[in-house]
Design an enzyme around this catalytic site. Structure first.
Site, PDB file in Angstrom:
ATOM      1  N   ARG A   1      43.613  24.610  31.366  1.00 18.91           N
ATOM      2  CA  ARG A   1      44.103  25.930  30.913  1.00 18.91           C
ATOM      3  C   ARG A   1      44.763  26.969  31.779  1.00 18.91           C
ATOM      4  O   ARG A   1      46.015  26.815  31.601  1.00 18.91           O
ATOM      5  CB  ARG A   1      42.630  26.710  30.354  1.00 18.91           C
ATOM      6  CG  ARG A   1      42.928  27.891  29.274  1.00 18.91           C
ATOM      7  CD  ARG A   1      43.426  28.920  29.847  1.00 18.91           C
ATOM      8  NE  ARG A   1      42.433  29.802  30.713  1.00 18.91           N
ATOM      9  CZ  ARG A   1      42.339  30.849  31.588  1.00 18.91           C
ATOM     10  NH1 ARG A   1      43.724  31.397  31.414  1.00 18.91           N
ATOM     11  NH2 ARG A   1      41.685  31.059  32.353  1.00 18.91           N
TER      12      ARG A   1
ATOM     13  N   GLU B   1      39.396  40.586  32.379  1.00 15.18           N
ATOM     14  CA  GLU B   1      40.641  40.562  32.972  1.00 15.18           C
ATOM     15  C   GLU B   1      41.008  41.392  34.073  1.00 15.18           C
ATOM     16  O   GLU B   1      40.760  42.401  33.883  1.00 15.18           O
ATOM     17  CB  GLU B   1      41.698  39.998  31.919  1.00 15.18           C
ATOM     18  CG  GLU B   1      43.184  39.723  32.428  1.00 15.18           C
ATOM     19  CD  GLU B   1      44.017  39.877  31.426  1.00 15.18           C
ATOM     20  OE1 GLU B   1      45.232  39.527  31.645  1.00 15.18           O
ATOM     21  OE2 GLU B   1      43.794  40.382  30.383  1.00 15.18           O
TER      22      GLU B   1
END
Length: 516
Positions: free
Chosen positions: A16, A146
Site C-alpha cells: 500500500r 494522518e
C-alpha cells in the site's frame, strides 16, 4: 536502562504505502506473490495491501489476496486503507472479501481545516458514522491519524480532543504516522510516551518515514516509549525517501533492544529480491542486511583478521540471513583474501604461484573494481600458463568502433627494445589490431600464424563486469597451439592472447639463434 524484552508486531505496508514510490505499480499477480512471501515465508504479523476505491483491478487483486489468506489461515491479518466516506470504503473492502479497515483520519488541525475545510467536531462526526457502519458490518477498525507528528507539535490539544472522542468506539489500533518523516528520536520518545501515558488502555502503532534517514532510530525510540506495533516496508519503499526498512527494523530490534519478533530472518533477502524485481526499484549494493556487498570483505587486512580469529565479525553473520561471507579480490587484496577464495574453490597453489596470482589480481584491480571468485579460475589458468617472455610489449592501445562503421586501432609497442607506432582497421576491434600488429611485425620478419579457432567466455553466472577469457587456437606449422588472454574487456583479452603467441614464437626463434 535496557528496555524489557517483549513481543513487537510488525505491520508491513509494502503493497500500500510502498506502492506510492515513484514509478511502482504492482499487478494483481505480483501483489499476491508478495503477500504470500510476507505472511507465509517471512512471518510478518499484518500486511496492508491497498487503498480502497482505487480501481476495479485493485479490487480484484485484493480479492485474490483475501481469498488466499482465508484458505491459508491468515484471515484478519490483511488490511486495507479506507477513507472517511461513510459506506463507500467499507462496502469496497467487504466486496473484496476484506475484514480490516485502516481508516484515514486527519491527525493535525491544519489538515482538517485546510484540506477538508471542516472543524474538528464536523470531522469527528464523519469519522464516527464511518466507524459505526464498519463495525456494524463486522469489520475490524483501525484508525490512522494522518500528519500526527506535525499535529502533535503544532496543537496537541487538537490531537487529544480527537483521541478523547474516539477512544471508546471499538477501534482496535490507533496508528500514529510521522507522515513527512520530520521527527527526531527524542521527539518520538517524548510524544509517544505522552500518548501512551494519557491513553494506557489503547493500542498504538508507529508509522515512520525516512526523510531525515532516521526511520530506524525513530522505531527504537518508539519501542522504548512502549509502542508494540511498528509499520515498515520491504527495501524501504515509500513516498519520497521511503518508510522504515523491514530488514533493518527487524535486526535492530532483536540485536539492540532484545525484542521478540515473529520474523524468519532467513527469508529477508529472498523477500527483498522478490520486491526488487516486481517494483523495478534496485537495492543499493551497500544496503544493510540485504545489499549484495554487505557480507563482502575487500581489504586484505580484514580477511587476515578473520582467518586468525574472526576479528572482523559481528552478530550480523551472513548465515543468519541465508547468505555467505565472501572476500573481494582487487588491488586491496592480500594473501588472506586469496587464500579464502582458494579454499572456497577447493584449489591449492604453491606459495610462488599464489604470489603470481595475487600480483595479477592487484594489477587487474587497478582497472576493475572487484574480481569475483568466479573470475579466479581464469586468472589462475592464465598465470600458470604464462611464461615471462617479454620480447614484445603492448605499451598503448586505442580502439574505436561504431555501428555499421569499420573499426580502427592505434598501438604503440616495444619489440626487443625498439618502439613502434602503428594503426590498423578491420571488421571489429580485434581484426583492426591484427592489421596494425602485422605492420609492426613485418619489420621484424614475423607473421602471425593463421587463426583456427576463437573462443570467448565469462564465468558461469558472471556479471557484465566479469573478467573475459579468450582462448585462440593457432595453426603453427600444421600444429595447433592455444593461447589465452584474460581481461575485463573481451577485445583486449583477445589482444593479450595474440601477443602471447607472438612472444612464444619469438622466444623459440631466439633459442634457435634466429636473428631478426
Amino acid at each position: 536502562m535496557p528496555t524489557q524484552s517483549r513481543l513487537i508486531q510488525l505491520m508491513d505496508t509494502t503493497l500500500r504505502d510502498g506502492e506510492q514510490t515513484q514509478g511502482v505499480s504492482y499487478s494483481p499477480d505480483e501483489k499476491l506473490n508478495i503477500a504470500k512471501a510476507l505472511l507465509q515465508s517471512l512471518g510478518v504479523d499484518r500486511i496492508e495491501v491497498a487503498s480502497a476505491r482505487v480501481s476495479d483491478g485493485e479490487k480484484q487483486g485484493v480479492k485474490r489476496i483475501n481469498q488466499w489468506a482465508r484458505e491459508e489461515g491468515f484471515d484478519g491479518r490483511v488490511e486495507v486503507l479506507g477513507f472517511v466516506d461513510h459506506t463507500l470504503s467499507v462496502d469496497w473492502i467487504l466486496e473484496s472479501g476484506g475484514s480490516v479497515i485502516n481508516l484515514l483520519t486527519k491527525g493535525s488541525e491544519k489538515h482538517c481545516r485546510d484540506q477538508l475545510g471542516k472543524t474538528l467536531q464536523q470531522h469527528i462526526d464523519d469519522i464516527l458514522k464511518t466507524v459505526d457502519y464498519a463495525l456494524g458490518k463486522g469489520l475490524t477498525v483501525n484508525v490512522y491519524l494522518e500528519d500526527w507528528s506535525n499535529g502533535y507539535r503544532d496543537n496537541r490539544n487538537y490531537v487529544f480532543d480527537l483521541m478523547d472522542s474516539l477512544q471508546r468506539t471499538g477501534i482496535s489500533h490507533f496508528m500514529l504516522p510521522d507522515t513527512l518523516g520530520v521527527m527526531s528520536p527524542d521527539e518520538v520518545f517524548d510524544s509517544l510516551s505522552d500518548m501512551s501515558n494519557r491513553y494506557p488502555e489503547l493500542n498504538f502503532d508507529f508509522h515512520p518515514h525516512n526523510d531525515y534517514g532516521l526511520a530506524t532510530a525513530n522505531v527504537m525510540a518508539a519501542v522504548r516509549a512502549g509502542i508494540n506495533s511498528i509499520h515498515c516496508t520491504v527495501n524501504c519503499l515509500g513516498e519520497r525517501a521511503g518508510n522504515a526498512s523491514l530488514a533493518q527494523v527487524c535486526v535492530v530490534l532483536r540485536d539492540k533492544m532484545n525484542m521478540e519478533l515473529s520474523i524468519d530472518e532467513s527469508h529477508l533477502v529472498r523477500t527483498s529480491n522478490i520486491v526488487e524485481n516486481f517494483s523495478g526499484k534496485r537495492v543499493a549494493a551497500n544496503t544493510p542486511i540485504i545489499g549484495t556487498d554487505v557480507f563482502t570483505q575487500t581489504a586484505g587486512i580484514h580477511a587476515d583478521g578473520d582467518q586468525k580469529g574472526g576479528l572482523y565479525k559481528s552478530k550480523l553473520v551472513p548465515e543468519r540471513f541465508s547468505r555467505i561471507h565472501s572476500y573481494a579480490l582487487g588491488k586491496m587484496s592480500g594473501k588472506a583474501s586469496l587464500k579464502k577464495n582458494l579454499e572456497l574453490l577447493e584449489l591449492d597453489l604453491t606459495e610462488e604461484n599464489q604470489k603470481k596470482v595475487l600480483a595479477r589480481i592487484v594489477k587487474l584491480g587497478d582497472s576493475k573494481q572487484t574480481i569475483t571468485t568466479d573470475d579466479l579460475p581464469f586468472i589462475i589458468a592464465d598465470v600458470l600458463e604464462s611464461k615471462n617472455y617479454q620480447h614484445i610489449k603492448l605499451l598503448n592501445c586505442s580502439i574505436t568502433s561504431g555501428f555499421d562503421l569499420e573499426s580502427t586501432v592505434s598501438i604503440r609497442v616495444d619489440v626487443k627494445g625498439d618502439q613502434h607506432i602503428a594503426s590498423g582497421c578491420g571488421n571489429g576491434g580485434f581484426d583492426a589490431f591484427i592489421d596494425a600488429i602485422n605492420k609492426v611485425m613485418k619489420l621484424h620478419d614475423y607473421t602471425l600464424p593463421a587463426l583456427v579457432d576463437y573462443e570467448v567466455r565469462i564465468p558461469k553466472g558472471g556479471h557484465t563486469s566479469a573478467l573475459t577469457e579468450c582462448v585462440i587456437t593457432w595453426d603453427c606449422d600444421n600444429k595447433s597451439r592455444k593461447t589465452r588472454g584474460v581481461h575485463s574487456n573481451q577485445v583486449f583479452a583477445a589482444i593479450l592472447a595474440a601477443l602471447r603467441i607472438i612472444n612464444i614464437q619469438l622466444h623459440g626463434k631466439r633459442q634457435l639463434k634466429y636473428t631478426f
